[in-house]
Design a protein around this motif. Structure first.
Motif, PDB file in Angstrom:
ATOM      1  N   UNK A 166      21.587  63.104  11.545  1.00 13.39           N
ATOM      2  CA  UNK A 166      23.020  63.226  11.338  1.00 13.39           C
ATOM      3  C   UNK A 166      23.614  64.316  12.204  1.00 13.39           C
ATOM      4  N   UNK A 167      22.877  65.448  12.318  1.00 18.23           N
ATOM      5  CA  UNK A 167      23.343  66.513  13.205  1.00 18.23           C
ATOM      6  C   UNK A 167      23.359  66.068  14.649  1.00 18.23           C
ATOM      7  N   UNK A 168      22.322  65.338  15.067  1.00 14.36           N
ATOM      8  CA  UNK A 168      22.279  64.840  16.441  1.00 14.36           C
ATOM      9  C   UNK A 168      23.351  63.783  16.685  1.00 14.36           C
ATOM     10  N   UNK A 169      23.624  62.963  15.671  1.00 16.82           N
ATOM     11  CA  UNK A 169      24.704  61.986  15.807  1.00 16.82           C
ATOM     12  C   UNK A 169      26.049  62.692  15.980  1.00 16.82           C
ATOM     13  N   UNK A 170      26.283  63.746  15.193  1.00 14.91           N
ATOM     14  CA  UNK A 170      27.525  64.510  15.333  1.00 14.91           C
ATOM     15  C   UNK A 170      27.600  65.171  16.702  1.00 14.91           C
ATOM     16  N   UNK A 171      26.484  65.744  17.170  1.00 12.68           N
ATOM     17  CA  UNK A 171      26.466  66.373  18.484  1.00 12.68           C
ATOM     18  C   UNK A 171      26.666  65.374  19.605  1.00 12.68           C
ATOM     19  N   UNK A 172      26.061  64.197  19.481  1.00 13.04           N
ATOM     20  CA  UNK A 172      26.226  63.148  20.486  1.00 13.04           C
ATOM     21  C   UNK A 172      27.664  62.672  20.528  1.00 13.04           C
ATOM     22  N   UNK A 173      28.291  62.574  19.362  1.00 13.34           N
ATOM     23  CA  UNK A 173      29.701  62.167  19.306  1.00 13.34           C
ATOM     24  C   UNK A 173      30.588  63.196  20.000  1.00 13.34           C
ATOM     25  N   UNK A 174      30.304  64.476  19.801  1.00 11.45           N
ATOM     26  CA  UNK A 174      31.066  65.518  20.498  1.00 11.45           C
ATOM     27  C   UNK A 174      30.840  65.443  22.008  1.00 11.45           C
ATOM     28  N   UNK A 175      29.615  65.175  22.430  1.00  4.37           N
ATOM     29  CA  UNK A 175      29.341  65.017  23.858  1.00  4.37           C
ATOM     30  C   UNK A 175      30.124  63.841  24.434  1.00  4.37           C
ATOM     31  N   UNK A 176      30.142  62.727  23.713  1.00  9.25           N
ATOM     32  CA  UNK A 176      30.875  61.551  24.191  1.00  9.25           C
ATOM     33  C   UNK A 176      32.360  61.852  24.315  1.00  9.25           C
ATOM     34  N   UNK A 177      32.890  62.611  23.368  1.00 11.62           N
ATOM     35  CA  UNK A 177      34.302  62.996  23.451  1.00 11.62           C
ATOM     36  C   UNK A 177      34.560  63.890  24.647  1.00 11.62           C
ATOM     37  N   UNK A 178      33.750  64.913  24.828  1.00  4.68           N
ATOM     38  CA  UNK A 178      34.017  65.931  25.844  1.00  4.68           C
ATOM     39  C   UNK A 178      33.682  65.455  27.253  1.00  4.68           C
ATOM     40  N   UNK A 179      32.755  64.528  27.375  1.00  2.56           N
ATOM     41  CA  UNK A 179      32.404  63.988  28.688  1.00  2.56           C
ATOM     42  C   UNK A 179      33.141  62.695  29.003  1.00  2.56           C
ATOM     43  N   UNK A 180      34.022  62.305  28.105  1.00  4.82           N
ATOM     44  CA  UNK A 180      34.750  61.039  28.245  1.00  4.82           C
ATOM     45  C   UNK A 180      33.760  59.884  28.429  1.00  4.82           C
ATOM     46  N   UNK A 181      32.755  59.899  27.560  1.00  5.53           N
ATOM     47  CA  UNK A 181      31.711  58.889  27.613  1.00  5.53           C
ATOM     48  C   UNK A 181      32.058  57.680  26.773  1.00  5.53           C
ATOM     49  N   UNK A 182      31.054  56.967  26.289  1.00  2.00           N
ATOM     50  CA  UNK A 182      31.302  55.752  25.497  1.00  2.00           C
ATOM     51  C   UNK A 182      32.211  56.019  24.301  1.00  2.00           C
ATOM     52  N   UNK A 183      33.116  55.076  24.061  1.00  2.00           N
ATOM     53  CA  UNK A 183      34.053  55.190  22.948  1.00  2.00           C
ATOM     54  C   UNK A 183      33.382  54.663  21.685  1.00  2.00           C
ATOM     55  N   UNK A 184      33.373  55.485  20.653  1.00  2.00           N
ATOM     56  CA  UNK A 184      32.747  55.124  19.386  1.00  2.00           C
ATOM     57  C   UNK A 184      33.787  54.668  18.370  1.00  2.00           C
ATOM     58  N   UNK A 185      33.444  53.628  17.633  1.00  2.89           N
ATOM     59  CA  UNK A 185      34.311  53.129  16.571  1.00  2.89           C
ATOM     60  C   UNK A 185      34.206  53.984  15.318  1.00  2.89           C
ATOM     61  N   UNK A 186      33.037  54.568  15.100  1.00  2.00           N
ATOM     62  CA  UNK A 186      32.845  55.385  13.903  1.00  2.00           C
ATOM     63  C   UNK A 186      31.522  56.121  13.963  1.00  2.00           C
ATOM     64  N   UNK A 187      31.403  57.128  13.115  1.00  2.00           N
ATOM     65  CA  UNK A 187      30.133  57.843  12.985  1.00  2.00           C
ATOM     66  C   UNK A 187      29.779  57.958  11.505  1.00  2.00           C
TER      67      UNK A 187
END
Length: 326
Positions: A166-187
């Motif tokens: 869960x922590x890694x999922x939250x961190x990956x989501x922050x990386x995707x946001x900050x790097x303008x990476x893949x768009x996620x529908x939900x976490x």
């Protein structure tokens, strides 16, 4: 300072915990044995066959171009394009495999025609931060880049993890946001491990009791961060609770037990998503210790937690969960 009074466990959960004989505190010396135990158990392929699912292993580039493995899991008769789910296993950053927790996502494969990609990120202490979260981000990028070939609707891509996952999922989501990476529908963040600082009330209350207590948490974070643990030199992607800006995140489902170390950091994380105008659904399960779902799958509170999670995912995939502002 007065002594910290631990919260009570749910009666059904307490009985299951007593019969499980699980030690509340994990030490560094226990890591090899824990890894052997995690690698055992029911055959993954046997479970998948019973559920009508199949898997395909793929070697991809992880952090720094090193090779890691992901497994693509879908229905044997999968056709068309379904939701995609990147699954990140738990294990305190120090143990676990990509096949842990598949029973949590298997119903979504069956119900929604989802395709799950589950990642074998590298573990601490042999591979400290940023290896685990960067491996997970690489898996997310690979999933998005290959969505069409995998039978994934790229507009319905979720990320899910429990505990360290869960922590890694939250961190990956922050990386995707900050790097303008893949768009996620939900976490979907289940009792996530997100704060290395160990300063909350719940982090002091759960000491020598329950599952994954204060001492265990220290072992996990020390393995991941080494001498940086608790210092100012820790990335928000390693410890997402440190993020000062939680805007721009996808709709979030987040839960935790009232009697576990992570309770207060999880509640704070959800509150700060709301403060930033985001969408979050928070559940605090009364009397729940860490990982109670696994230890007491038939308990009333476990059934309630699974139903709540499934309900949120159903509403999300049907477009009935509020989107984040902005």
């Amino acid at each position: 300072m007065p002594p910290f009074i631990p919260p009570e466990f749910d009666r059904e959960l307490h009985a299951a915990l007593d019969s499980s004989h699980i030690a509340p505190t994990i030490t560094a010396e226990m890591i090899p044995a824990l890894r052997l135990e995690s690698a055992g158990g029911q055959s993954t392929d046997e479970f998948l066959a019973e559920t009508g699912l199949t898997r395909h292993d793929v070697v991809i580039d992880g952090h720094q171009g090193d090779q890691i493995v992901v497994s693509v899991i879908k229905a044997k008769a999968h056709t068309g394009f379904g939701p995609g789910i990147l699954n990140i296993h738990g294990g305190g950053m120090i143990t676990g495999t990509r096949f842990d927790g598949l029973e949590q996502v298997a119903p979504w494969i069956v119900t929604y025609g989802a395709v799950v990609v589950t990642v074998e990120y590298r573990l601490a202490p042999e591979f400290p931060d940023p290896y685990p979260v960067e491996d997970c981000y690489a898996a997310l990028h690979w999933t998005a880049d290959n969505a069409a070939n995998l039978g994934i609707d790229s507009k319905r891509l979720l990320i899910m993890g429990g505990s360290a996952g869960g922590g890694l999922a939250a961190g990956t989501t922050l990386l995707a946001r900050d790097r303008r990476g893949p768009v996620l529908t939900g976490q979907v963040l289940l009792c996530p491990m997100i704060d290395d600082r160990d300063l909350t009330i719940s982090a002091h209350q759960i000491d020598g009791i329950g599952v994954w207590d204060r001492g265990s948490n220290r072992v996990g974070w020390d393995a991941l961060l080494g001498s940086r643990c608790g210092s100012d030199d820790v990335s928000i992607y390693a410890a997402p609770a440190r993020a000062s800006d939680l805007s721009g995140l996808p709709p979030t489902y987040i839960d935790v037990g009232s009697a576990e170390v992570f309770r207060d950091e999880v509640i704070s994380y959800a509150s700060r998503i709301w403060e930033a105008g985001g969408s979050a659904e928070l559940h605090v399960w009364s009397g729940g210790f860490h990982g109670f779902e696994v230890i007491a799958p038939q308990a009333a509170v476990t059934r309630a937690s699974v139903a709540a999670r499934n309900s949120w995912v159903d509403r999300l995939l049907r477009g009935n969960v509020a989107e984040s502002a902005g």
